[in-house]
Design an enzyme around this catalytic site. Sequence first.
Site, mmCIF file in Angstrom:
data_model
loop_
_atom_site.group_PDB
_atom_site.id
_atom_site.type_symbol
_atom_site.label_atom_id
_atom_site.label_comp_id
_atom_site.label_asym_id
_atom_site.label_seq_id
_atom_site.Cartn_x
_atom_site.Cartn_y
_atom_site.Cartn_z
ATOM 1 N N GLY A 38 0.899 -1.203 -0.072
ATOM 2 C CA GLY A 38 -0.174 -0.162 -0.041
ATOM 3 C C GLY A 38 0.881 1.285 0.044
ATOM 4 O O GLY A 38 1.918 1.255 0.038
ATOM 5 N N SER A 79 -2.222 -11.272 -2.318
ATOM 6 C CA SER A 79 -3.387 -11.326 -3.068
ATOM 7 C C SER A 79 -3.367 -11.564 -4.460
ATOM 8 O O SER A 79 -4.264 -11.197 -5.330
ATOM 9 C CB SER A 79 -4.252 -10.030 -2.818
ATOM 10 N N TYR A 143 -3.886 -18.875 -3.092
ATOM 11 C CA TYR A 143 -4.240 -17.605 -2.606
ATOM 12 C C TYR A 143 -5.675 -17.895 -2.025
ATOM 13 O O TYR A 143 -6.160 -17.446 -0.988
ATOM 14 C CB TYR A 143 -4.238 -16.550 -3.507
#
Length: 341
Positions: A38, A79, A143
């Site tokens: 992020g 992710s 995942y």
Amino acid sequence: MPETYLVTGGAGFVGSHLVLALLARGDRVVVLDDLSTGHAAAVPEGALLVRGRIGDREALARAFAHGPFRAVFHFAALSLVGESMREPYRYMAENAREGLALIEAAVAHGVRRFVLSSTAALFAAPGTIPIPEEEPVDPGSPYGESKAWLERALLWAERIHGLRSAALRYFNAAGADPGGRLGEDHRPETHLIPRVLDAAAGRGPPLTVFGDDYPTPDGTCIRDYIHVADLAEAHLLAVEALADRSVRYNLGNGTGYSVREVIAAAERVTGRAVPHVIGPRRAGDPPVLVASSRRIREELGWTPRHPDLETIIAHAWAWRQAHPDGYGREEAALCGGPDRR
Ligand code: UFG
């Protein structure tokens, strides 16, 4: 009355758009993010950013010290489907360990509502398309497996501790804040729409289409692209539904587009050609993933405001044009201590 929420991964793509939506209605938001993927600049003004990993007890304690929280939204996770096929044990171990640590801390701090970012990757070869919530969970990648485990863990947290939860299975999150305040900036970027737009803008090499020999009409994979602001809206509705019961919803528009169709739509939106080449398949990619979102529409009245693929691409393009370096420039201007208000 304003409420206080904890958002892990609030500096990421989908998480930051939820933070914006919470702040817009007057709520207080604490973001817990280690900024590994992020960006501090993606955390909207007005939210408190606590830097740290969920698996780090000290960081968790610092975040929970800003509670009590009405709900925890858990976005922070590894992710990427393709990466998880190369690093299966890291994906399963980290996502499970950090998710469990967070659930445990939420229970210990008296949180009653938990919203998990789950995924279409729960379904490798669905028997029914569009995929309803009744479809058996059968992940096609480590995942997806890690998210299936966390959905299961939340069932136990409810049985044992009464923690209500919403599992929101995002199909392909895309687009950008229609107001132009936030966008998508992954490094490296692996997602189709931003890569298509970079190719259109002449940034980087031509796009590689991962396989054109799938059992689909044009041979390329079909996905259900859902606007990130519509996803944020679904979170606001889901957290209210938790007053009565736990929920799980598949979130998409119910319409699938092939990779070739996305390229064609991007060419119409940008007025530019998208240079591309055909490459081999990417491991872990199911041929078709399209959501049935009938359940959340009927139960919570969720209606996507931006269901049209060209609108989704147009918002992503507008943000990318205004931020050719993504959050790079804003990031460079940020300074200060580890946590930021
Ligand atoms: N694709 C290409 N070339 C690229 C990038 C992607 O052809 O350079 C193709 C992929 O093979 C896939 C489609 O475009 O068929 C979409 O790929 P993305 O990487 O954009 O998205 P995924 O479908 O792999 O995964 C995303 C999220 C996951 C989530 C999943 C659910 O990254 O977290 O959607 O569908 F689980």
